[in-house]
Design a protein around this motif. Structure first.
Motif, PDB file in Angstrom:
ATOM      1  N   ASP A 275       0.869  -1.178   0.000  1.00  0.00           N
ATOM      2  CA  ASP A 275       0.000   0.000   0.000  1.00  0.00           C
ATOM      3  C   ASP A 275       0.906   1.228   0.000  1.00  0.00           C
ATOM      4  OD1 ASP A 275      -1.492   2.271   0.973  1.00  0.00           O
ATOM      5  OD2 ASP A 275      -2.986   0.893   1.807  1.00  0.00           O
ATOM      6  N   MET A 276       0.987   1.904  -1.144  1.00  0.00           N
ATOM      7  CA  MET A 276       1.915   3.018  -1.304  1.00  0.00           C
ATOM      8  C   MET A 276       1.659   4.135  -0.299  1.00  0.00           C
ATOM      9  SD  MET A 276       4.169   2.436  -3.730  1.00  0.00           S
ATOM     10  CE  MET A 276       4.684   4.020  -4.372  1.00  0.00           C
ATOM     11  N   GLU A 277       0.414   4.534  -0.127  1.00  0.00           N
ATOM     12  CA  GLU A 277       0.121   5.649   0.772  1.00  0.00           C
ATOM     13  C   GLU A 277       0.399   5.283   2.223  1.00  0.00           C
ATOM     14  OE1 GLU A 277      -0.243   9.408   1.634  1.00  0.00           O
ATOM     15  OE2 GLU A 277      -0.217   8.638  -0.408  1.00  0.00           O
ATOM     16  N   ARG A 278       0.059   4.074   2.616  1.00  0.00           N
ATOM     17  CA  ARG A 278       0.341   3.621   3.982  1.00  0.00           C
ATOM     18  C   ARG A 278       1.851   3.616   4.228  1.00  0.00           C
ATOM     19  NH1 ARG A 278      -1.080  -2.402   5.089  1.00  0.00           N
ATOM     20  NH2 ARG A 278       0.857  -2.602   3.944  1.00  0.00           N
ATOM     21  N   ALA A 279       2.620   3.117   3.255  1.00  0.00           N
ATOM     22  CA  ALA A 279       4.074   3.070   3.398  1.00  0.00           C
ATOM     23  C   ALA A 279       4.652   4.480   3.457  1.00  0.00           C
ATOM     24  CB  ALA A 279       4.691   2.285   2.245  1.00  0.00           C
ATOM     25  N   ARG A 280       4.167   5.361   2.595  1.00  0.00           N
ATOM     26  CA  ARG A 280       4.658   6.743   2.603  1.00  0.00           C
ATOM     27  C   ARG A 280       4.413   7.387   3.965  1.00  0.00           C
ATOM     28  NH1 ARG A 280       2.441  11.899  -0.935  1.00  0.00           N
ATOM     29  NH2 ARG A 280       3.592  13.452   0.259  1.00  0.00           N
ATOM     30  N   GLN A 281       3.204   7.238   4.488  1.00  0.00           N
ATOM     31  CA  GLN A 281       2.880   7.817   5.788  1.00  0.00           C
ATOM     32  C   GLN A 281       3.772   7.242   6.887  1.00  0.00           C
ATOM     33  OE1 GLN A 281      -1.329   7.443   6.495  1.00  0.00           O
ATOM     34  NE2 GLN A 281      -1.860   8.730   4.749  1.00  0.00           N
ATOM     35  N   PHE A 282       4.029   5.941   6.837  1.00  0.00           N
ATOM     36  CA  PHE A 282       4.896   5.317   7.842  1.00  0.00           C
ATOM     37  C   PHE A 282       6.292   5.935   7.799  1.00  0.00           C
ATOM     38  CE2 PHE A 282       8.246   2.323   8.902  1.00  0.00           C
ATOM     39  CZ  PHE A 282       7.895   1.956  10.201  1.00  0.00           C
ATOM     40  N   TYR A 283       6.894   5.986   6.614  1.00  0.00           N
ATOM     41  CA  TYR A 283       8.265   6.493   6.514  1.00  0.00           C
ATOM     42  C   TYR A 283       8.347   7.982   6.839  1.00  0.00           C
ATOM     43  CZ  TYR A 283      10.080   2.056   5.062  1.00  0.00           C
ATOM     44  OH  TYR A 283      10.455   0.740   5.062  1.00  0.00           O
ATOM     45  N   GLU A 284       7.304   8.728   6.523  1.00  0.00           N
ATOM     46  CA  GLU A 284       7.300  10.154   6.851  1.00  0.00           C
ATOM     47  C   GLU A 284       7.011  10.386   8.340  1.00  0.00           C
ATOM     48  OE1 GLU A 284       6.107  12.428   2.720  1.00  0.00           O
ATOM     49  OE2 GLU A 284       4.465  11.818   4.043  1.00  0.00           O
ATOM     50  N   GLN A 285       5.966   9.771   8.859  1.00  0.00           N
ATOM     51  CA  GLN A 285       5.527  10.054  10.226  1.00  0.00           C
ATOM     52  C   GLN A 285       6.345   9.329  11.284  1.00  0.00           C
ATOM     53  OE1 GLN A 285       1.297   9.310  10.280  1.00  0.00           O
ATOM     54  NE2 GLN A 285       0.916  10.796   8.661  1.00  0.00           N
ATOM     55  N   VAL A 286       6.716   8.093  11.020  1.00  0.00           N
ATOM     56  CA  VAL A 286       7.438   7.308  12.026  1.00  0.00           C
ATOM     57  C   VAL A 286       8.941   7.547  11.959  1.00  0.00           C
ATOM     58  CG1 VAL A 286       7.919   4.968  12.873  1.00  0.00           C
ATOM     59  CG2 VAL A 286       5.615   5.562  12.082  1.00  0.00           C
ATOM     60  N   LEU A 287       9.481   7.661  10.741  1.00  0.00           N
ATOM     61  CA  LEU A 287      10.940   7.773  10.595  1.00  0.00           C
ATOM     62  C   LEU A 287      11.416   9.166  10.205  1.00  0.00           C
ATOM     63  CD1 LEU A 287      11.662   4.362   8.849  1.00  0.00           C
ATOM     64  CD2 LEU A 287      11.860   4.951  11.268  1.00  0.00           C
ATOM     65  N   GLY A 288      10.505  10.077   9.903  1.00  0.00           N
ATOM     66  CA  GLY A 288      10.904  11.436   9.577  1.00  0.00           C
ATOM     67  C   GLY A 288      11.442  11.630   8.172  1.00  0.00           C
ATOM     68  N   CYS A 289      11.208  10.675   7.284  1.00  0.00           N
ATOM     69  CA  CYS A 289      11.625  10.830   5.894  1.00  0.00           C
ATOM     70  C   CYS A 289      10.717  11.854   5.210  1.00  0.00           C
ATOM     71  CB  CYS A 289      11.541   9.495   5.171  1.00  0.00           C
ATOM     72  SG  CYS A 289      12.649   8.225   5.833  1.00  0.00           S
ATOM     73  N   THR A 290      11.163  12.377   4.073  1.00  0.00           N
ATOM     74  CA  THR A 290      10.399  13.371   3.330  1.00  0.00           C
ATOM     75  C   THR A 290      10.307  12.948   1.871  1.00  0.00           C
ATOM     76  OG1 THR A 290      11.266  15.105   4.770  1.00  0.00           O
ATOM     77  CG2 THR A 290      10.288  15.816   2.695  1.00  0.00           C
ATOM     78  N   LEU A 291       9.104  13.056   1.304  1.00  0.00           N
ATOM     79  CA  LEU A 291       8.938  12.766  -0.115  1.00  0.00           C
ATOM     80  C   LEU A 291       9.698  13.819  -0.919  1.00  0.00           C
ATOM     81  CD1 LEU A 291       7.536  11.009  -2.298  1.00  0.00           C
ATOM     82  CD2 LEU A 291       5.697  12.707  -2.281  1.00  0.00           C
ATOM     83  N   VAL A 292      10.638  13.359  -1.743  1.00  0.00           N
ATOM     84  CA  VAL A 292      11.465  14.255  -2.554  1.00  0.00           C
ATOM     85  C   VAL A 292      10.935  14.324  -3.985  1.00  0.00           C
ATOM     86  CG1 VAL A 292      13.797  14.578  -3.506  1.00  0.00           C
ATOM     87  CG2 VAL A 292      13.508  13.772  -1.169  1.00  0.00           C
ATOM     88  N   ARG A 293      10.462  13.185  -4.465  1.00  0.00           N
ATOM     89  CA  ARG A 293      10.026  13.092  -5.863  1.00  0.00           C
ATOM     90  C   ARG A 293       9.066  11.931  -5.998  1.00  0.00           C
ATOM     91  NH1 ARG A 293      14.297  12.172 -10.836  1.00  0.00           N
ATOM     92  NH2 ARG A 293      12.770  12.058 -12.501  1.00  0.00           N
ATOM     93  N   HIS A 294       8.063  12.082  -6.864  1.00  0.00           N
ATOM     94  CA  HIS A 294       7.131  10.994  -7.158  1.00  0.00           C
ATOM     95  C   HIS A 294       7.121  10.795  -8.662  1.00  0.00           C
ATOM     96  CE1 HIS A 294       2.809   9.180  -6.790  1.00  0.00           C
ATOM     97  NE2 HIS A 294       3.703   8.299  -7.198  1.00  0.00           N
TER      98      HIS A 294
END
Length: 131
Positions: free
Chosen positions: A18-37
């Motif tokens: 699940d792309m959106e679930r994974a994105r939210q996990f990496y952003e919210q839990v690990l502090g990663c930031t979406l750079v490019r899609h």
């Protein structure tokens, strides 16, 4: 003896259900930031310090990758001397793909891929090319 030095892990590409679930996990839990899609491939590039974690939709299990969630590991190297690098790999029984520019942690730069002895895909990534 190699003709280059591995500087860091540039990026790791993970298959996710699940792309959106994974994105939210990496952003919210690990502090990663979406750079490019990359919408064409539905590939999300997230910053992870100086490296990147890329997210791809998991492929169908029909292709024999059942249980696998890593697409490839990219190693940033310096220098990226195309002819010397290809000759080195071939001397060691490795047939690389043709080099091409790809996006990574430092930006767009030259890279090539090949399989390790266990079938894992390794990408060797050169420095970013100024745009």
């Amino acid at each position: 003896m190699t003709t280059f030095t591995v500087k860091m892990i540039d990026h790791v590409v993970l298959y996710v259900q699940d792309m959106e679930r994974a994105r939210q996990f990496y952003e919210q839990v690990l502090g990663c930031t979406l750079v490019r899609h990359n919408t064409k491939l539905n590939l999300m590039h997230l910053s992870a310090g100086a490296s990147m974690i890329d997210l791809l939709p998991a492929p169908d299990n029909e292709d024999g990758r059942r249980g696998s969630n890593v697409d490839h590991v990219a190693l940033q190297i310096d220098p990226f001397e195309e002819d010397t690098l290809i000759a080195h790999l071939r001397l060691n029984g490795v047939e690389p793909t043709a080099p091409r520019n790809r996006f990574g942690a430092g930006g767009i730069g030259p890279s090539l891929t090949f399989q390790d002895p266990d079938g894992n895909t390794i990408e060797l990534k050169g420095p970013a090319v100024p745009s």
